[in-house]
Enzyme design. Structure first.
Site, mmCIF file in Angstrom:
data_model
loop_
_atom_site.group_PDB
_atom_site.id
_atom_site.type_symbol
_atom_site.label_atom_id
_atom_site.label_comp_id
_atom_site.label_asym_id
_atom_site.label_seq_id
_atom_site.Cartn_x
_atom_site.Cartn_y
_atom_site.Cartn_z
ATOM 1 N N SER A 179 0.853 -1.184 0.000
ATOM 2 C CA SER A 179 0.000 0.000 0.000
ATOM 3 C C SER A 179 0.897 1.245 0.000
ATOM 4 O O SER A 179 1.759 1.361 -0.863
ATOM 5 C CB SER A 179 -0.957 -0.055 1.195
ATOM 6 N N ASP B 19 -8.942 -5.546 -4.927
ATOM 7 C CA ASP B 19 -8.489 -4.501 -4.013
ATOM 8 C C ASP B 19 -9.212 -3.194 -4.350
ATOM 9 O O ASP B 19 -9.018 -2.627 -5.421
ATOM 10 C CB ASP B 19 -6.972 -4.346 -4.169
ATOM 11 N N HIS C 230 -7.444 -6.044 -0.338
ATOM 12 C CA HIS C 230 -6.285 -5.196 -0.030
ATOM 13 C C HIS C 230 -5.504 -5.663 1.191
ATOM 14 O O HIS C 230 -4.282 -5.553 1.217
ATOM 15 C CB HIS C 230 -6.762 -3.759 0.207
#
Length: 310
Positions: free
Chosen positions: A107, A260, A287
């Protein structure tokens, strides 16, 4: 995941007049060095993050980035930019006497991993990246402005926009900035909880109701907003993509959840097109790194890249 072992070495490093960052080492003191870069910005790391790496093989370094987790002062956005964090990673490496290491980030951690690798390619043995986020305006708009992921979860979106006056909802990131940095602590905490609840809902493959602690939410809400308002201090949409040539020689595996909603597949795809030497692995997942399909894929990616590090 591997057994979560206690750190054998930890402490605080003074990285600026204001900031002290927490760092720790676990696993094998003589093993292959790896640094875990958490997301957010502002999420902080947890003991479970050690579990992606075989503790008999890896010397596992984990830090909490400026202003979050165990680092001090908490939720502080002053002297807190992408390039400050890149410099902090180098300070930790030098302090620990590590020559080169594997860099693992997901991320926001993927953004920071790429920024660090492009700044210090000679210090990076390999990259394992998850949930690619390039900190482009289109990505932050998708997350936190109307017309993006708001279309998929309108009922949760209604809660997210509730703290913002209706005439300010056309620029939510800017409007939230005023609340998250308000002089009234109650205003800050209320806004932080709404921001964090929204994101916590999105990161789960099977969404569930969330109720984040307001004070614990302050770092991630305030720092994410601080970075988003400032475009991550990156120069333009293609700041990272245009510098891939600096890292094309570095063994890289990209792990991306097909479903995601927080960092959608399009960014991983854009990175893989710009960086064809990297291996893109698409997983039937969302995610969150700790969801079982992603855990398995990340552990496997670390195992697969290991021969390139020796």
């Amino acid at each position: 995941m591997y057994e979560i072992k206690q750190p054998f070495h930890s402490g605080y490093l003074q990285v600026s007049e204001i900031h002290q960052i927490y760092w720790e080492e676990s696993g094998n003191p003589d093993g292959v060095p790896v640094i875990f870069l958490h997301g957010g910005p502002g999420a902080g790391a947890s003991p479970e993050c050690r579990g992606f790496f075989n503790p008999d093989v890896f010397r596992i370094v984990i830090i909490d980035q400026r202003g979050c987790g165990r680092s001090r002062p908490y939720a502080c956005a002053e002297d807190n930019t992408t390039w400050d964090l890149v410099a902090d990673i180098e300070k930790v490496r030098e302090m620990l006497g590590i020559g080169k290491w594997l860099v693992f980030g997901g991320s926001w951690g993927s953004t920071l991993s790429l920024a660090y690798a492009q700044t210090h390619p000679e210090r990076v043995k390999g990259l394992v990246l998850r949930g690619i986020f390039l900190c482009r305006p289109s990505e932050t708009v998708w997350l936190n402005e109307a017309g993006g992921v708001s279309r998929i979860y309108p009922e949760q979106w209604q809660k997210f926009v509730a703290p913002i006056a209706e005439n300010r909802r056309n620029q939510l990131i800017e409007a939230y900035h005023g609340l998250l940095f308000h002089q009234d602590e109650e205003v800050c905490l209320s806004a932080a909880k709404a921001w964090a609840d929204w994101e916590s809902y999105l990161i789960r493959f099977e969404p569930e109701e969330v109720d984040e602690d307001a004070y614990a939410s302050l770092a991630i809400a305030r720092l994410e907003n601080h970075y988003f308002v400032n475009g991550g201090w990156l120069q333009g949409d293609r700041a990272i993509l245009n510098n891939i040539g600096k890292i094309q020689h570095i063994p890289t595996i990209i792990v991306q959840g097909r479903y995601d909603l927080c960092t959608p597949m399009q960014s991983a795809w854009a990175l893989s097109k710009a960086f064809p030497e990297a291996e893109l692995r698409v997983v039937q997942a969302g995610h969150r790194a700790f969801d079982p399909p992603l855990v398995d894929a990340l552990v496997q990616a670390v195992e697969d890249i290991l021969p390139h590090l020796l």
